[in-house]
Every structure is written in structure tokens, then in C-alpha cells.
Design a protein around this motif. Structure first.
Motif, mmCIF file in Angstrom:
data_model
loop_
_atom_site.group_PDB
_atom_site.id
_atom_site.type_symbol
_atom_site.label_atom_id
_atom_site.label_comp_id
_atom_site.label_asym_id
_atom_site.label_seq_id
_atom_site.Cartn_x
_atom_site.Cartn_y
_atom_site.Cartn_z
ATOM 1 N N ARG A 208 41.594 -9.513 23.701
ATOM 2 C CA ARG A 208 42.517 -10.351 22.865
ATOM 3 C C ARG A 208 42.933 -11.690 23.557
ATOM 4 O O ARG A 208 43.810 -12.141 23.148
ATOM 5 N N GLY A 209 42.326 -11.987 24.564
ATOM 6 C CA GLY A 209 42.333 -13.266 25.145
ATOM 7 C C GLY A 209 43.124 -13.452 26.439
ATOM 8 O O GLY A 209 43.443 -14.314 26.899
ATOM 9 N N HIS A 210 43.676 -12.324 26.921
ATOM 10 C CA HIS A 210 44.550 -12.137 28.238
ATOM 11 C C HIS A 210 43.709 -12.117 29.576
ATOM 12 O O HIS A 210 42.523 -11.755 29.470
ATOM 13 N N ARG A 211 44.271 -12.824 30.538
ATOM 14 C CA ARG A 211 43.428 -12.565 31.766
ATOM 15 C C ARG A 211 43.926 -11.507 32.452
ATOM 16 O O ARG A 211 45.096 -11.201 32.933
ATOM 17 N N VAL A 212 42.787 -10.446 32.530
ATOM 18 C CA VAL A 212 43.142 -9.150 32.887
ATOM 19 C C VAL A 212 42.698 -8.745 34.227
ATOM 20 O O VAL A 212 41.626 -9.114 34.470
ATOM 21 N N THR A 213 43.415 -8.305 35.075
ATOM 22 C CA THR A 213 43.043 -7.603 36.411
ATOM 23 C C THR A 213 43.122 -6.056 36.148
ATOM 24 O O THR A 213 44.217 -5.475 35.770
ATOM 25 N N GLY A 214 42.034 -5.431 36.683
ATOM 26 C CA GLY A 214 42.284 -3.805 36.688
ATOM 27 C C GLY A 214 42.277 -3.313 38.025
ATOM 28 O O GLY A 214 41.338 -3.564 38.800
ATOM 29 N N THR A 215 43.043 -2.470 38.373
ATOM 30 C CA THR A 215 42.926 -1.501 39.614
ATOM 31 C C THR A 215 42.905 -0.059 39.083
ATOM 32 O O THR A 215 43.554 0.356 37.993
ATOM 33 N N ASP A 216 42.384 0.719 39.990
ATOM 34 C CA ASP A 216 42.233 2.188 39.798
ATOM 35 C C ASP A 216 42.047 2.871 41.034
ATOM 36 O O ASP A 216 41.217 2.370 42.124
ATOM 37 N N LEU A 217 42.343 3.873 41.187
ATOM 38 C CA LEU A 217 42.537 4.838 42.467
ATOM 39 C C LEU A 217 41.000 5.189 42.531
ATOM 40 O O LEU A 217 40.553 5.264 43.845
ATOM 41 N N SER A 218 40.139 5.277 41.522
ATOM 42 C CA SER A 218 38.827 5.637 41.483
ATOM 43 C C SER A 218 37.942 4.527 41.826
ATOM 44 O O SER A 218 37.833 3.627 40.781
ATOM 45 N N PRO A 219 37.140 4.407 42.824
ATOM 46 C CA PRO A 219 36.126 3.026 42.843
ATOM 47 C C PRO A 219 35.194 3.297 42.030
ATOM 48 O O PRO A 219 34.604 2.202 41.284
ATOM 49 N N VAL A 220 34.948 4.393 41.330
ATOM 50 C CA VAL A 220 33.645 4.585 40.355
ATOM 51 C C VAL A 220 34.254 4.136 39.093
ATOM 52 O O VAL A 220 33.286 3.712 38.397
ATOM 53 N N ALA B 25 32.902 -4.678 31.044
ATOM 54 C CA ALA B 25 33.347 -6.118 30.844
ATOM 55 C C ALA B 25 32.270 -6.829 30.796
ATOM 56 O O ALA B 25 32.263 -7.771 30.005
ATOM 57 N N ALA B 26 31.384 -6.877 31.639
ATOM 58 C CA ALA B 26 30.306 -7.845 31.810
ATOM 59 C C ALA B 26 29.278 -7.780 30.689
ATOM 60 O O ALA B 26 28.745 -8.692 30.071
ATOM 61 N N ALA B 27 29.040 -6.426 30.346
ATOM 62 C CA ALA B 27 28.274 -6.131 28.973
ATOM 63 C C ALA B 27 28.816 -6.840 27.824
ATOM 64 O O ALA B 27 28.099 -7.016 26.996
ATOM 65 N N ARG B 28 30.072 -6.947 27.654
ATOM 66 C CA ARG B 28 30.671 -7.625 26.472
ATOM 67 C C ARG B 28 31.033 -9.014 26.762
ATOM 68 O O ARG B 28 31.680 -9.485 25.764
ATOM 69 N N GLY B 29 30.860 -9.751 27.858
ATOM 70 C CA GLY B 29 30.771 -10.991 28.014
ATOM 71 C C GLY B 29 32.437 -11.236 28.375
ATOM 72 O O GLY B 29 32.809 -12.490 28.041
ATOM 73 N N LEU B 30 33.169 -10.308 28.967
ATOM 74 C CA LEU B 30 34.650 -10.558 29.129
ATOM 75 C C LEU B 30 34.951 -10.561 30.491
ATOM 76 O O LEU B 30 34.291 -10.167 31.282
ATOM 77 N N GLU B 31 35.833 -11.289 31.013
ATOM 78 C CA GLU B 31 36.547 -11.420 32.150
ATOM 79 C C GLU B 31 37.468 -10.520 32.558
ATOM 80 O O GLU B 31 38.425 -10.021 32.138
ATOM 81 N N LEU B 32 37.040 -9.725 33.694
ATOM 82 C CA LEU B 32 37.704 -8.590 34.217
ATOM 83 C C LEU B 32 37.478 -8.237 35.651
ATOM 84 O O LEU B 32 36.436 -7.817 35.951
#
Length: 263
Positions: free
Chosen positions: A67-79, A88-95
């Protein structure tokens, strides 16, 4: 919080998480639209810095990035976080995605306009102290006036009903059908429960077609705190938030009840 249990639950589930959905791609798009609508209603039209502090494999983060937002993702699981970055990379998205405990976010103060903690992630924290700490961290990384979005299961109703299982859900894909259901084991306090997540898939020998009469079963286990709306709202206010409100799925388009609050 049983941190190792929650982490290893999602480490193990990451490769199969999308199989929980009848159509994961459609769910990514639908949830992104619903969350973007909440952000726009609260902050106005625009492109915002968003933290998804329980991003998993990216179900909400990908939708918001699309939707155009600048997104950072964190999660307890590194996997799980690694898969979110790959998706994200497969879709050409910045994450930008990384492993982090939501109770100790390695992020600077006031870095985000929006923090999302969706899909019943916060209830993995099993004590008021841990929930309060996590909410205080989301408060810290939000800018003044920033928006917090938290979604959980409808626990007010579930605590009254105390269900023992969920109905089976069926996903049909190239790999055949995947059947998913949960068994719930309620604790004596009536608020916490142990969950067993079952996934059944057609069993295959290497190089052979799926056998329709043989099923491979995987069971994964986790513990949740069935936080009531009042409990979570009070903890959010104790963490410093104001304008705390609950909204139902029929008003948001998101599949779970949603708590909104402002920094």
C-alpha cells in the motif's frame, strides 16, 4: 512469557505458516487494505513509517508495504523474519525485517508513525508485566501522535465459552490439501490456555504422488493469555497511551477485534 516456546513454535511453523490460510496471497492483500484504512482514518492520507513488531512471515507487513508504506518488520522468530524478507524481495517490496523481542526493541525512540501488533501475537506474553513492557516499547518507538494497532482473538466471548477446539480449515494447493485445526487446553485460572496446532497433509514417498489414504501429521504447541478487552485497554493506558478504543471486524474489515490507541 515462555519466550523459548513461542520462538521455537514460530521457527518451526515459518515454512508452513501460509498453509493456515485458504488463500494466503488474498489474505495479505485484504489485511493490508484493512490496516491501511485504519491508518488513513487516524492519521490522514499519506505514506507512513510503520513497524510491524510481530511480523511473522509478513502477512500484515507485506500488505502494508504494497500500500506504499515504509515498513520495518521484527519478530521473535529469526526464521519467520527471514521468510518475511524473502517474500518481500520476491514481490519487489521494501521490507527491513529482523529478529527482535517486542519487549526490547532495538530501535530508536520516536522512529515510527504506526506500530502494528496483529494476529493474536501479543497474547503470547503471559503476564501483565510482560504485556505492559511490550506496550511501553511500542509507545517509546512511536512519534508523538502516533498510532498503535493491536488485534487479538475475541477473548471476551472465548473466555465465557472456553472452546476445546477450532473447526478444521482446508487449504487446497499444488501440494494437495492441508487440513488445520487446534485443540485448546484451558488453565485453571480461566484466562490462559495451551494450544496444539495440528496440520495434516497427504503423505508422500520421495518422488511419488501424494497418497490419498495416508496423512502426515505435524503438531506444534504454544501458550496464550486470553486477554479481555478491558485488561488490554487498561495495560495500554498504563503504558502511556490515550484514546484507547476497541473496534469490531464489521467496522474495520480486519478479521479480528482491533484495539487502537494514540501516543
Amino acid at each position: 512469557m515462555r519466550t523459548p516456546t513461542a520462538r521455537y513454535f514460530y521457527d518451526d511453523l515459518a515454512a508452513d505458516y501460509d498453509l493456515l490460510y485458504a488463500d494466503w496471497e488474498a489474505s495479505v492483500a485484504r489485511q493490508g487494505i484493512a490496516l491501511d484504512d485504519r491508518v488513513t482514518r487516524a492519521l490522514g492520507p499519506g505514506t507512513y513509517d510503520v513497524l510491524d513488531c510481530a511480523c511473522g512471515i509478513g502477512t500484515q507487513a507485506l500488505g502494508l508495504a504494497a500500500r506504499g508504506h515504509r515498513v520495518t518488520g521484527t519478530d521473535l522468530s529469526p526464521v519467520a523474519a527471514a521468510r518475511a524478507a524473502h517474500e518481500a524481495a520476491a514481490r519487489g517490496l521494501e521490507l527491513a525485517a529482523a529478529a527482535a523481542d517486542m519487549r526490547a526493541l532495538p530501535l530508536r525512540d520516536g522512529a515510527f508513525d504506526v506500530v502494528v501488533c496483529a494476529d493474536n501475537s501479543l497474547p503470547h506474553l503471559l503476564t501483565p508485566e510482560d504485556v505492559r513492557t511490550a506496550l511501553a516499547e511500542t509507545y517509546r518507538v512511536l512519534r508523538p501522535g502516533g498510532l498503535l494497532l493491536v488485534t487479538t482473538r475475541p477473548y471476551d466471548e472465548l473466555r465465557r465459552e472456553r472452546p476445546l477446539a477450532t473447526p478444521p480449515a482446508v487449504r487446497t494447493g499444488p501440494e494437495g490439501r492441508t487440513i488445520t485445526f487446534q485443540l485448546w487446553h484451558w488453565h485453571d485460572d480461566g484466562e490462559r490456555y495451551d494450544l496444539e496446532l495440528f496440520q495434516l497433509r497427504p503423505d508422500t514417498d520421495e518422488g511419488a504422488a501424494p497418497a490419498p489414504d495416508h496423512w502426515a501429521t505435524t503438531v506444534r504447541r504454544a501458550t496464550y493469555w486470553a486477554l479481555s478487552r478491558r485488561q488490554l485497554a487498561e495495560l495500554a493506558m498504563e503504558a502511556g497511551f490515550h484514546s484507547v478504543d476497541w473496534q469490531d471486524p464489521e467496522h474495520t474489515g480486519f478479521f479480528q477485534p482491533m484495539l487502537t490507541a494514540r501516543r
